[in-house]
Scaffold this active site. Structure first.
Site, PDB file in Angstrom:
ATOM      1  N   ASP A  33       0.875  -1.111  -0.131  1.00  0.00           N
ATOM      2  CA  ASP A  33       0.029  -0.037  -0.071  1.00  0.00           C
ATOM      3  C   ASP A  33       0.902   1.083   0.031  1.00  0.00           C
ATOM      4  O   ASP A  33       1.986   1.191   0.482  1.00  0.00           O
ATOM      5  CB  ASP A  33      -0.786   0.059   1.202  1.00  0.00           C
ATOM      6  CG  ASP A  33      -2.161   0.923   0.958  1.00  0.00           C
ATOM      7  OD1 ASP A  33      -3.330   0.254   0.878  1.00  0.00           O
ATOM      8  OD2 ASP A  33      -2.026   2.173   0.935  1.00  0.00           O
ATOM      9  N   THR A 128     -14.058  -2.723  -7.501  1.00  0.00           N
ATOM     10  CA  THR A 128     -15.144  -2.527  -8.225  1.00  0.00           C
ATOM     11  C   THR A 128     -15.055  -1.591  -9.309  1.00  0.00           C
ATOM     12  O   THR A 128     -14.681  -0.537  -9.028  1.00  0.00           O
ATOM     13  CB  THR A 128     -16.422  -2.410  -7.242  1.00  0.00           C
ATOM     14  OG1 THR A 128     -16.685  -3.192  -6.421  1.00  0.00           O
ATOM     15  CG2 THR A 128     -17.727  -2.223  -8.288  1.00  0.00           C
ATOM     16  N   LEU A 217     -21.471  -4.846 -10.299  1.00  0.00           N
ATOM     17  CA  LEU A 217     -22.227  -3.751  -9.845  1.00  0.00           C
ATOM     18  C   LEU A 217     -23.760  -3.961 -10.194  1.00  0.00           C
ATOM     19  O   LEU A 217     -24.555  -3.583  -9.327  1.00  0.00           O
ATOM     20  CB  LEU A 217     -22.236  -2.580 -11.375  1.00  0.00           C
ATOM     21  CG  LEU A 217     -20.772  -2.066 -11.644  1.00  0.00           C
ATOM     22  CD1 LEU A 217     -20.908  -1.146 -12.703  1.00  0.00           C
ATOM     23  CD2 LEU A 217     -20.383  -1.196 -10.447  1.00  0.00           C
ATOM     24  N   CYS A 272     -19.904   1.216  -0.830  1.00  0.00           N
ATOM     25  CA  CYS A 272     -20.261   0.779  -2.388  1.00  0.00           C
ATOM     26  C   CYS A 272     -21.679   0.753  -2.861  1.00  0.00           C
ATOM     27  O   CYS A 272     -21.627   1.204  -4.046  1.00  0.00           O
ATOM     28  CB  CYS A 272     -19.504  -0.682  -2.173  1.00  0.00           C
ATOM     29  SG  CYS A 272     -17.835  -0.820  -2.043  1.00  0.00           S
TER      30      CYS A 272
HETATM   31  N1  LIG Z   1     -15.375  -2.441   1.375  1.00  0.00           N
HETATM   32  C1  LIG Z   1     -15.768  -3.477   0.982  1.00  0.00           C
HETATM   33  O1  LIG Z   1     -16.699  -4.167   1.702  1.00  0.00           O
HETATM   34  C2  LIG Z   1     -15.704  -3.849  -0.559  1.00  0.00           C
HETATM   35  C3  LIG Z   1     -14.869  -3.266  -1.431  1.00  0.00           C
HETATM   36  N2  LIG Z   1     -14.980  -3.235  -2.817  1.00  0.00           N
HETATM   37  C4  LIG Z   1     -14.122  -2.707  -3.640  1.00  0.00           C
HETATM   38  O2  LIG Z   1     -12.951  -2.916  -3.383  1.00  0.00           O
HETATM   39  C5  LIG Z   1     -12.236  -1.685  -3.752  1.00  0.00           C
HETATM   40  C6  LIG Z   1     -11.310  -1.212  -2.333  1.00  0.00           C
HETATM   41  O3  LIG Z   1     -12.213  -0.906  -1.634  1.00  0.00           O
HETATM   42  P1  LIG Z   1     -11.766  -1.033   0.002  1.00  0.00           P
HETATM   43  O4  LIG Z   1     -10.979  -2.091   0.472  1.00  0.00           O
HETATM   44  O5  LIG Z   1     -13.018  -0.913   0.866  1.00  0.00           O
HETATM   45  O6  LIG Z   1     -10.884   0.400   0.118  1.00  0.00           O
HETATM   46  P2  LIG Z   1      -9.874   1.085   1.062  1.00  0.00           P
HETATM   47  O7  LIG Z   1      -9.864   2.399   0.959  1.00  0.00           O
HETATM   48  O8  LIG Z   1     -10.133   0.413   2.658  1.00  0.00           O
HETATM   49  O9  LIG Z   1      -8.506   0.437   0.453  1.00  0.00           O
HETATM   50  C7  LIG Z   1      -8.118   0.794  -0.629  1.00  0.00           C
HETATM   51  C8  LIG Z   1      -6.234   0.946  -0.579  1.00  0.00           C
HETATM   52  O10 LIG Z   1      -5.766   1.230  -1.670  1.00  0.00           O
HETATM   53  C9  LIG Z   1      -4.635   1.843  -1.158  1.00  0.00           C
HETATM   54  N3  LIG Z   1      -4.193   2.470  -2.505  1.00  0.00           N
HETATM   55  C10 LIG Z   1      -4.381   3.643  -3.352  1.00  0.00           C
HETATM   56  N4  LIG Z   1      -3.724   3.491  -4.550  1.00  0.00           N
HETATM   57  C11 LIG Z   1      -2.937   2.915  -4.345  1.00  0.00           C
HETATM   58  C12 LIG Z   1      -1.591   2.444  -5.491  1.00  0.00           C
HETATM   59  N5  LIG Z   1      -1.369   2.982  -6.472  1.00  0.00           N
HETATM   60  N6  LIG Z   1      -0.902   1.295  -4.753  1.00  0.00           N
HETATM   61  C13 LIG Z   1      -0.832   0.866  -3.529  1.00  0.00           C
HETATM   62  N7  LIG Z   1      -2.089   1.089  -2.662  1.00  0.00           N
HETATM   63  C14 LIG Z   1      -2.829   2.007  -3.257  1.00  0.00           C
HETATM   64  C15 LIG Z   1      -5.196   2.953  -0.341  1.00  0.00           C
HETATM   65  O11 LIG Z   1      -4.135   3.730   0.249  1.00  0.00           O
HETATM   66  C16 LIG Z   1      -6.147   2.133   0.482  1.00  0.00           C
HETATM   67  O12 LIG Z   1      -5.355   1.821   1.553  1.00  0.00           O
HETATM   68  C17 LIG Z   1     -13.272  -0.538  -4.165  1.00  0.00           C
HETATM   69  O13 LIG Z   1     -13.368  -0.623  -5.707  1.00  0.00           O
HETATM   70  C18 LIG Z   1     -14.596  -1.106  -3.614  1.00  0.00           C
HETATM   71  O14 LIG Z   1     -15.512  -0.754  -4.440  1.00  0.00           O
HETATM   72  C19 LIG Z   1     -15.659  -4.569  -3.267  1.00  0.00           C
HETATM   73  C20 LIG Z   1     -16.101  -5.511  -2.458  1.00  0.00           C
HETATM   74  C21 LIG Z   1     -16.427  -5.145  -0.934  1.00  0.00           C
HETATM   75  O1  LIG Z   2     -19.428  -4.142  -2.786  1.00  0.00           O
HETATM   76  C1  LIG Z   2     -19.369  -4.295  -1.554  1.00  0.00           C
HETATM   77  O2  LIG Z   2     -18.686  -3.309  -0.994  1.00  0.00           O
HETATM   78  C2  LIG Z   2     -20.110  -5.021  -0.992  1.00  0.00           C
HETATM   79  O3  LIG Z   2     -21.541  -4.146  -0.473  1.00  0.00           O
HETATM   80  C3  LIG Z   2     -22.338  -4.964   0.498  1.00  0.00           C
HETATM   81  O4  LIG Z   2     -21.685  -5.189   1.740  1.00  0.00           O
HETATM   82  P1  LIG Z   2     -21.468  -4.119   2.955  1.00  0.00           P
HETATM   83  O5  LIG Z   2     -21.892  -2.658   2.215  1.00  0.00           O
HETATM   84  O6  LIG Z   2     -20.316  -4.413   3.420  1.00  0.00           O
HETATM   85  O7  LIG Z   2     -22.721  -4.506   3.951  1.00  0.00           O
HETATM   86  P2  LIG Z   2     -24.230  -4.887   3.690  1.00  0.00           P
HETATM   87  O8  LIG Z   2     -24.645  -6.067   4.749  1.00  0.00           O
HETATM   88  O9  LIG Z   2     -24.481  -5.108   2.315  1.00  0.00           O
HETATM   89  O10 LIG Z   2     -25.052  -3.684   4.182  1.00  0.00           O
HETATM   90  C4  LIG Z   2     -24.907  -2.585   3.488  1.00  0.00           C
HETATM   91  C5  LIG Z   2     -25.827  -1.527   4.187  1.00  0.00           C
HETATM   92  O11 LIG Z   2     -27.329  -1.706   3.775  1.00  0.00           O
HETATM   93  C6  LIG Z   2     -28.042  -1.820   5.050  1.00  0.00           C
HETATM   94  N1  LIG Z   2     -29.036  -3.016   5.098  1.00  0.00           N
HETATM   95  C7  LIG Z   2     -28.759  -4.318   4.839  1.00  0.00           C
HETATM   96  C8  LIG Z   2     -29.587  -5.224   4.917  1.00  0.00           C
HETATM   97  C9  LIG Z   2     -30.911  -4.926   4.904  1.00  0.00           C
HETATM   98  O12 LIG Z   2     -31.862  -5.832   5.182  1.00  0.00           O
HETATM   99  N2  LIG Z   2     -31.376  -3.583   5.466  1.00  0.00           N
HETATM  100  C10 LIG Z   2     -30.298  -2.878   5.592  1.00  0.00           C
HETATM  101  O13 LIG Z   2     -30.622  -1.426   5.899  1.00  0.00           O
HETATM  102  C11 LIG Z   2     -27.017  -2.029   6.160  1.00  0.00           C
HETATM  103  O14 LIG Z   2     -27.012  -1.695   7.405  1.00  0.00           O
HETATM  104  C12 LIG Z   2     -25.880  -1.362   5.670  1.00  0.00           C
HETATM  105  O15 LIG Z   2     -25.795   0.040   5.955  1.00  0.00           O
HETATM  106  C13 LIG Z   2     -22.654  -6.024  -0.281  1.00  0.00           C
HETATM  107  O16 LIG Z   2     -23.712  -7.002   0.775  1.00  0.00           O
HETATM  108  C14 LIG Z   2     -21.351  -7.080  -0.508  1.00  0.00           C
HETATM  109  O17 LIG Z   2     -21.986  -8.265  -1.301  1.00  0.00           O
HETATM  110  C15 LIG Z   2     -20.429  -6.252  -1.401  1.00  0.00           C
HETATM  111  O18 LIG Z   2     -19.227  -6.932  -1.646  1.00  0.00           O
END
Ligand SMILES: NC(=O)C1=CN([C@@H]2O[C@H](COP(=O)(O)OP(=O)(O)OC[C@H]3O[C@@H](n4cnc5c(N)ncnc54)[C@H](O)[C@@H]3O)[C@@H](O)[C@H]2O)C=CC1
Ligand SMILES: O=C(O)[C@H]1O[C@H](OP(=O)(O)OP(=O)(O)OC[C@H]2O[C@@H](n3ccc(=O)[nH]c3=O)[C@H](O)[C@@H]2O)[C@H](O)[C@@H](O)[C@@H]1O
Length: 480
Positions: A33, A128, A217, A272
């Site tokens: 990172d 994503t 998406l 997201c």
């Molecule tokens: N948070 C979630 O639950 C989910 C997130 N995603 C997707 O995954 C991606 C990452 O999300 P998060 O992990 O939540 O974000 P995050 O902000 O927690 O982590 C991203 C990291 O990438 C680092 N970074 C940025 N540019 C960089 C580079 N050039 N080289 C090395 N490190 C670099 C940042 O410093 C940061 O620590 C996004 O596209 C998000 O939409 C997908 C599924 C679930």
């Molecule tokens: O792309 C992503 O970041 C992720 O987004 C969501 O995961 P997340 O946002 O971590 O958590 P969720 O459990 O989906 O909840 C999202 C929001 O919806 C709310 N929620 C969820 C379920 C429900 O029945 N009602 C409701 O209000 C939760 O409280 C929360 O604020 C998806 O569930 C994951 O599959 C996906 O990978």
């Protein structure tokens, strides 16, 4: 030994790579990172993110086949497979501002991979991204290739925060998209063989690149749409005397619909759902599909409506003003079991109440005061950039105090708002809370976690989302 490097040690990169390292002892995994603080935290006893079960996994592998480092170039150079899991925030300026994904971090990652690579690599989209991003990445890499061959795969992540480890151990599916060429198929098989070490083969789906990118998406849009559907019903329930929990249960009993993800709430949050739907809307508009774009936009509009409806309900039932009244906010994270506050509905609710001059006392078991103050003073979408690139010294929001105990937060308060469904809120001694509050004492339950009838017996005026209204609330307007 196969070497994997993951760019981005965030909520996705950290847990995903830790689980790959645990399940594949023969693979060496380096998570890198650009944030020095984040990597230092991954190498310490205080991990940068709170996620049940994560610490155990990290402790088992760290220093063996799992490494966290800021030496981005060295690890990319050595890797056979490079995952890219960097931020993809919503653009705030220029073309597509407020909707399109900002691919700055992605592009710079791709250019760096091209710069340092001396051997063929598989580059995996874990972030994503908009459909067709793989094509753009391919162009950057091939135009700078120096004879090196790259295969781009799309392997979107479906984990949810709070249950990330369990989701990674036992995923509903793993999706891998690749080019439909012999080299593309081979790359897909290579990545498939990594997941196949613990995921049953019938749950590993392989598709073309664009299907994989779009499925991510689409999945988030469908999930968010369910919440907006049930939240839209919650408003109608309040107007008619129906109970949204009963309606959701009856609807969900239809096996074609199913029970999951039908909990009415103050609104969905998280990094997201909104970002990905805005991105989908933008892609539809760019492809000449305004009706489709408009359809998905409604999911966000209902979510915004739900949040402002909640604030209006609160203010109107408290004699139409909360000026200088203490309102206790229980829960700030966007859902339970995470300290993540990105796009949490608590931000909008707090800002709405502050707009009406309320005095807020906030308690969340996992969110720090610094984070809350930052969130309440940051501009929309700024939160989704790497930590060290966010505004450094936020102006402290006056009229907000952050405390470390629910009883402290609620002492002398006029109202309690529950904004995150933390389990501990179900076990609070509400008699004690009531005794220490101003009267009339109000509870606004944005997550339907408390037993409203028991609270009414104590003497509270209670508002629960989508439930039959107290006589007190019945005549109060709750329009957005
Ligand atoms: N948070 C979630 O639950 C989910 C997130 N995603 C997707 O995954 C991606 C990452 O999300 P998060 O992990 O939540 O974000 P995050 O902000 O927690 O982590 C991203 C990291 O990438 C680092 N970074 C940025 N540019 C960089 C580079 N050039 N080289 C090395 N490190 C670099 C940042 O410093 C940061 O620590 C996004 O596209 C998000 O939409 C997908 C599924 C679930
Ligand atoms: O792309 C992503 O970041 C992720 O987004 C969501 O995961 P997340 O946002 O971590 O958590 P969720 O459990 O989906 O909840 C999202 C929001 O919806 C709310 N929620 C969820 C379920 C429900 O029945 N009602 C409701 O209000 C939760 O409280 C929360 O604020 C998806 O569930 C994951 O599959 C996906 O990978």
């Amino acid at each position: 030994m196969v070497k994997i490097c993951c760019l981005g040690a965030g909520y996705v990169g950290g847990p995903t790579m830790a689980v790959i390292a645990l399940k594949c002892p023969s693979i060496e995994v380096a998570v890198v990172d650009i944030s020095v603080a984040r990597i230092a935290a991954w190498n310490s006893d205080q991990l940068p993110i709170y996620e049940p079960g994560l610490e155990e996994v990290v402790k088992k592998c760290r220093g063996k086949n799992l490494f966290f480092s800021t030496d981005v170039e060295k690890h990319v150079f050595e890797a056979d497979i490079v995952f890219v899991s960097v931020n993809t925030p919503t653009k705030t300026r220029g073309l597509g501002a407020g909707k399109a994904a900002d691919l700055t971090y992605w592009e710079s990652a791709a250019r760096m991979i091209a710069d340092v690579s001396k051997s063929d690599k598989i580059v995996v989209e874990k972030s994503t991204v908009p459909v067709k991003t793989a094509e753009a990445i391919e162009k950057i890499l091939t135009h700078n290739s120096k004879g090196i061959k790259y295969q781009i795969l799309s392997n979107p992540e479906f984990l949810a925060e709070g249950t990330a480890i369990q989701d990674l151990f036992n995923p509903d599916r793993v999706l891998i998209g690749g080019r439909e060429t012999p080299e593309g198929y081979k790359a897909v098989q290579t990545l498939k063989s990594v997941y196949a070490q613990w995921v049953p083969e019938d749950r590993i789906l392989t598709t073309n690149l664009w299907s994989a990118e779009l499925s991510k998406l689409a999945a988030n849009a469908f999930l968010a749409q369910r919440i907006s559907s049930v939240n839209a019903m919650s408003a109608l329930c309040e107007a008619t005397g129906a109970d949204v929990t009963e309606v959701a249960y009856a609807v969900g009993k239809d096996t074609r619909i199913g029970q999951k993800f039908l909990n009415a709430s103050v609104g969905f949050g998280g990094s997201c759902f909104q970002k990905d739907i805005l991105n989908l809307v933008y892609i539809c508009e760019c492809n000449g599909l305004p009706e489709v774009a408009e359809y998905w936009k409604q999911v966000i509009k209902i979510n915004d409506y739900q949040k402002s409806r909640f604030v209006n309900r609160l203010v109107s039932s408290m004699f139409n003003t909360v000026a200088n009244k203490k309102v206790a906010i229980l829960g700030f994270a966007f859902k339970k079991d995470t300290g993540d506050t990105r796009e949490t509905p608590a931000i909008d609710v707090c800002q709405g109440l502050l707009g009406d001059k309320a005095q807020l006392s906030i308690y969340d078991p996992q969110v720090t005061e610094d984070q809350i103050q930052r969130d309440l003073s940051m501009n929309k979408f700024d939160w989704d950039h790497p930590l060290h690139l966010q505004p450094m010294s936020p102006t402290t929001v006056k009229k907000v105090s952050v405390v470390w105990d629910a009883y402290d937060a609620t002492k002398d308060a006029h109202a309690v708002c529950i904004l995150t469904e933390w389990d501990e809120f179900k076990k609070l001694d509400f008699q004690r809370i009531y005794d220490n509050m101003q009267k009339p004492a109000f509870v606004f339950d944005g997550r339907n976690v408390v037993d409203a009838n028991k609270l009414r017996e104590i003497g509270f005026i209670v508002y629960s989302i989508g439930k039959p209204l107290d006589a007190w609330l019945k005549d109060m307007p709750a329009v957005a």
